[in-house]
Every structure is written in structure tokens, then in C-alpha cells.
Design a protein around this motif. Structure first.
Motif, PDB file in Angstrom:
ATOM      1  N   ILE A 206       0.852  -1.188   0.000  1.00 39.16           N
ATOM      2  CA  ILE A 206       0.000   0.000   0.000  1.00 39.16           C
ATOM      3  C   ILE A 206       0.888   1.238   0.000  1.00 39.16           C
ATOM      4  O   ILE A 206       1.810   1.346   0.801  1.00 39.16           O
ATOM      5  N   SER A 207       0.610   2.177  -0.912  1.00 34.22           N
ATOM      6  CA  SER A 207       1.362   3.431  -0.989  1.00 34.22           C
ATOM      7  C   SER A 207       0.424   4.605  -0.756  1.00 34.22           C
ATOM      8  O   SER A 207      -0.785   4.513  -1.006  1.00 34.22           O
ATOM      9  N   PHE A 208       1.002   5.740  -0.313  1.00 36.11           N
ATOM     10  CA  PHE A 208       0.187   6.914  -0.001  1.00 36.11           C
ATOM     11  C   PHE A 208       0.903   8.178  -0.463  1.00 36.11           C
ATOM     12  O   PHE A 208       2.097   8.358  -0.191  1.00 36.11           O
ATOM     13  N   ALA A 209       0.172   9.051  -1.160  1.00 42.03           N
ATOM     14  CA  ALA A 209       0.686  10.356  -1.572  1.00 42.03           C
ATOM     15  C   ALA A 209      -0.141  11.436  -0.893  1.00 42.03           C
ATOM     16  O   ALA A 209      -1.362  11.470  -1.019  1.00 42.03           O
ATOM     17  N   PHE A 210       0.523  12.318  -0.162  1.00 41.74           N
ATOM     18  CA  PHE A 210      -0.157  13.334   0.628  1.00 41.74           C
ATOM     19  C   PHE A 210      -0.713  14.465  -0.227  1.00 41.74           C
ATOM     20  O   PHE A 210      -0.265  14.688  -1.363  1.00 41.74           O
ATOM     21  N   GLN A 211      -1.681  15.221   0.349  1.00 38.30           N
ATOM     22  CA  GLN A 211      -2.175  16.433  -0.311  1.00 38.30           C
ATOM     23  C   GLN A 211      -1.030  17.390  -0.574  1.00 38.30           C
ATOM     24  O   GLN A 211      -0.900  17.953  -1.655  1.00 38.30           O
ATOM     25  N   GLN A 212      -0.208  17.607   0.453  1.00 40.52           N
ATOM     26  CA  GLN A 212       0.950  18.481   0.335  1.00 40.52           C
ATOM     27  C   GLN A 212       2.205  17.624   0.429  1.00 40.52           C
ATOM     28  O   GLN A 212       2.539  17.139   1.510  1.00 40.52           O
ATOM     29  N   PRO A 213       2.908  17.409  -0.687  1.00 40.07           N
ATOM     30  CA  PRO A 213       4.100  16.559  -0.669  1.00 40.07           C
ATOM     31  C   PRO A 213       5.135  17.034   0.352  1.00 40.07           C
ATOM     32  O   PRO A 213       5.315  18.229   0.575  1.00 40.07           O
ATOM     33  N   VAL A 214       5.802  16.084   0.945  1.00 37.71           N
ATOM     34  CA  VAL A 214       6.808  16.378   1.959  1.00 37.71           C
ATOM     35  C   VAL A 214       8.104  16.848   1.301  1.00 37.71           C
ATOM     36  O   VAL A 214       8.512  16.329   0.260  1.00 37.71           O
TER      37      VAL A 214
END
Length: 247
Positions: free
Chosen positions: A82-90
Motif C-alpha cells: 500500500i502506498s500513499f501520496a499526501f495532499q501536500q508533498p513532503v
């Protein structure tokens, strides 16, 4: 396949408990491009973080490929695919794009291999491969680099939380092209949280979340016309109340 069984996520505000996700049942099938949408505050982003393990549910169960992952943490879920991409990239001060892609793949990949992932998200690899992942990059560039890292991981289940947030219209046009390509080429399941019609329009399935529950779920052909009709009705009502479109 991902399955939520009677899942509740509760927060306490001013000594009052509130269910952000309220006894939700949801099944996300394998190999589908699924978009979750709905009113602001309905629980969409909370749901995405709950699937990834950022939020710990108050009750219920999460199953991934038939395995109970309810008690598993973020790292354990990532190892399962499972992968996750945030609203605001780190931002990663001191880390170059190629380093980030190598971390994503878990291998010491060559620059040529890294460039292939950048090309898939519409970036000229030679210009970005050695740049630091910091404030020198625009919001649209950071978004696409983050998507490249998700593609580099090659996971079974990829989550993108409102990828259009905070980027300009030109970057958004490029982002749509990236997701259209993902839609055609990625074999795993892609789950996107979005309000954007153009993203909804490339979905296999649409899930509508309201008040922490699944209000609707089905094929794009069944759900999208109704959503667009509702939006048109709201706009028409606003116009009647105020010629300028306000209340």
C-alpha cells in the motif's frame, strides 16, 4: 482487494466525541481506478489516512487481500503493497530526486532507470534527477515527483489524497495527463480522493462519501451523471437566490 467492515474513526473535540468515519462498509476491488468524492468535511481524507494506517480506527476491521491489517502500522502496510501520496508533498532537504526514487524502489537503481519514472510523470529527467526535493521545486513539480516515487514502488494499492490541491491550472493540466497514463498502464488498484470532474471522468468506479458514510458507489457511467446533475441544480438555485451566484 481492500475491504472496510463496520469501520469507525472517532475524534474528541471540546470533550465531545465525533465519528469522522461512521460504521463504514466499503469494498475496493482489485485493478480498478477508483475516485472517492463528496462534500468537504465528509471524511474522505480521513478515510485515505485510515487505510494507510496514519489514523488508527476506533472499531471495525480492515482487510487487504483477505488479510486483517487492522492492527498493522504504516510500515507493515507499506510492505504489504500500500502506498500513499499526501495532499501536500513532503520536502526533503538534502535529499536529491534520484535518492528519493532509490528509496522508493529499495534498490540502487541507475540514473537511466530513475529517469524512466520521471518521464512517466512528464518531467525532463536531466533537469530534475540531481535536484533537491525542497522549496526550490514548485507545487506541481513536487506532486509529480511524489507520484513518480509511488510508481517506482510498484505497489498493489496506491492512494492519492487530493493530488490537485495547491497547484496551478497549468500544473493541473499536466497532472491529468499523468493520471490518464496511470489509468492505462498501472496494473494495481489506484484510489484517488478528488473533487475534480476531469479526474472523476477517468475513474472506473466512483465512491461518494457523506457524513462519514458511503452515500453512493458504482461505475462512473452510473454515478457521474447524477453528481453533475446535482452540481448543476445547486448552481441554478444559487443563481435564483442571487444573480451573482451567492447566497
Amino acid at each position: 482487494m481492500l475491504e472496510l467492515q463496520n469501520v469507525t474513526y472517532t475524534v474528541t473535540e471540546n470533550n465531545i466525541e465525533k465519528n469522522i468515519i461512521d460504521h463504514m462498509d466499503l469494498v475496493i476491488p482489485d485493478g480498478k481506478f477508483v475516485v472517492i468524492t463528496g462534500p468537504n468535511g465528509g471524511g474522505k481524507s480521513t478515510l485515505a489516512k485510515t487505510i494507510m494506517g496514519i489514523n488508527h480506527i476506533s472499531s471495525g476491521r480492515l482487510l487487504f487481500d483477505g488479510e486483517d491489517i487492522t492492527a498493522k502500522n504504516i510500515t507493515e502496510r507499506a510492505k504489504l503493497g500500500i502506498s500513499f501520496a499526501f495532499q501536500q508533498p513532503v520536502h526533503f532537504k538534502g535529499i536529491k530526486v534520484i535518492d528519493l526514487l532509490r528509496l522508493a524502489t529499495g534498490k540502487n537503481i541507475s540514473k537511466d532507470s530513475a529517469c524512466e519514472y520521471l518521464s512517466k510523470v512528464g518531467l525532463c529527467a536531466k533537469e530534475y534527477i540531481n535536484r533537491e526535493v525542497n522549496n526550490s521545486l514548485s507545487g506541481g513539480e513536487l506532486k509529480r515527483i511524489e507520484i513518480a516515487t509511488v510508481l517506482a514502488r510498484g505497489t498493489k494499492f496506491s492512494i492519492f489524497d487530493e493530488p490537485e490541491a495547491g497547484i496551478d491550472i497549468w500544473s493541473f493540466q499536466n497532472l491529468i495527463q499523468v493520471f490518464e497514463n496511470i489509468r492505462k498502464t498501472v496494473q494495481g488498484t489506484v484510489l484517488i480522493i478528488s473533487h475534480q470532474e476531469r479526474i472523476l471522468n477517468i475513474a472506473d468506479e466512483i465512491v461518494v462519501i457523506e457524513n462519514g458514510k458511503v452515500a453512493k458507489q458504482g461505475a462512473k457511467a452510473d454515478i457521474l451523471p447524477e453528481l453533475l446533475g446535482t452540481a448543476s441544480a445547486v448552481n441554478a438555485a444559487c443563481s435564483k437566490l442571487d444573480p451573482k451566484g451567492g447566497f
